[in-house]
Design a protein around this motif. Structure first.
Motif, PDB file in Angstrom:
ATOM      1  N   GLU A   1      -1.336  16.069   9.619  1.00 32.20           N
ATOM      2  CA  GLU A   1      -1.535  16.591  10.967  1.00 32.20           C
ATOM      3  C   GLU A   1      -2.769  17.475  11.038  1.00 32.20           C
TER       4      GLU A   1
ATOM      5  N   GLU B   1      -5.829  15.327  10.892  1.00 37.54           N
ATOM      6  CA  GLU B   1      -6.034  14.654  12.175  1.00 37.54           C
ATOM      7  C   GLU B   1      -6.587  15.628  13.214  1.00 37.54           C
TER       8      GLU B   1
ATOM      9  N   SER C   1     -10.184  16.383  12.451  1.00 37.05           N
ATOM     10  CA  SER C   1     -11.034  15.262  12.858  1.00 37.05           C
ATOM     11  C   SER C   1     -11.269  15.288  14.372  1.00 37.05           C
TER      12      SER C   1
END
Length: 180
Positions: free
Chosen positions: A77, A80, A83
């Motif tokens: 998580e 992500e 990113s």
């Protein structure tokens, strides 16, 4: 005598160790624990402390596994989210660059317009320029007077009525003070 004894002892221990290392191709099989939790209790089922310890160890192992899964999930998580943040940051940087270029273009256009306006007042008859400037807001008229050539500005102020000239001069002085 001591050196020969040390050499003899070194050979005595080194040769068997070297043979053992040569025979062992895979060290991990000697250090790995192969026992299953159920095998740990083999022959100890009648000792309640051993059974309780084995159950506690099994429970701890399960909790550790769950914690590790949770940590792995949270790592994913976070990766992500990181990113997504990097992508958003890149978008914002590109937008900022676009805004800066538009702002620079706008500023250049305003400067160009001001330069044209100042050139226009430089070319006008001082009496006509004075008549127009007295009808403009005082701060705008003072800005124009500050930017025209000094000789032209002096002739325009001389053509303005004294009370208006004093107001324009005060505005020009106030603007100069604000700049500093």
């Amino acid at each position: 005598m001591r050196r020969s004894l040390l050499s003899f002892l070194a050979l005595t221990f080194a040769v068997p160790a070297g043979l053992a290392i040569w025979q062992m191709q895979d060290f991990s099989r000697y250090f790995a624990a192969f026992a299953e939790p159920s095998d740990l209790l083999q022959g100890c089922n009648d000792v309640p402390e051993a059974v309780a310890l084995a159950e506690e160890l099994r429970d701890r192992a399960l909790r550790i596994e769950r914690y590790m899964e949770t940590i792995d999930r949270k790592k994913a998580e976070v990766a992500e989210a990181e990113s997504a943040l990097r992508k958003r940051l890149a978008e914002l940087k590109s937008q900022k660059g676009g805004m800066r270029s538009r702002q620079d273009q706008s500023t250049a256009a305003v400067r160009s317009d001001i330069e044209k306006l100042v050139a226009l007042y430089d070319q006008m008859n001082p009496a006509e320029a004075a008549a127009v400037l007295t009808n403009l807001p005082a701060d705008f008229a003072a800005e124009i007077l500050l930017r025209v050539r000094p000789e032209t500005g002096a002739r325009i102020i001389a053509a303005v009525e004294p009370r208006q000239a004093a107001l324009l001069t005060a505005q020009m002085g106030a603007r100069s003070v604000r700049k500093n």
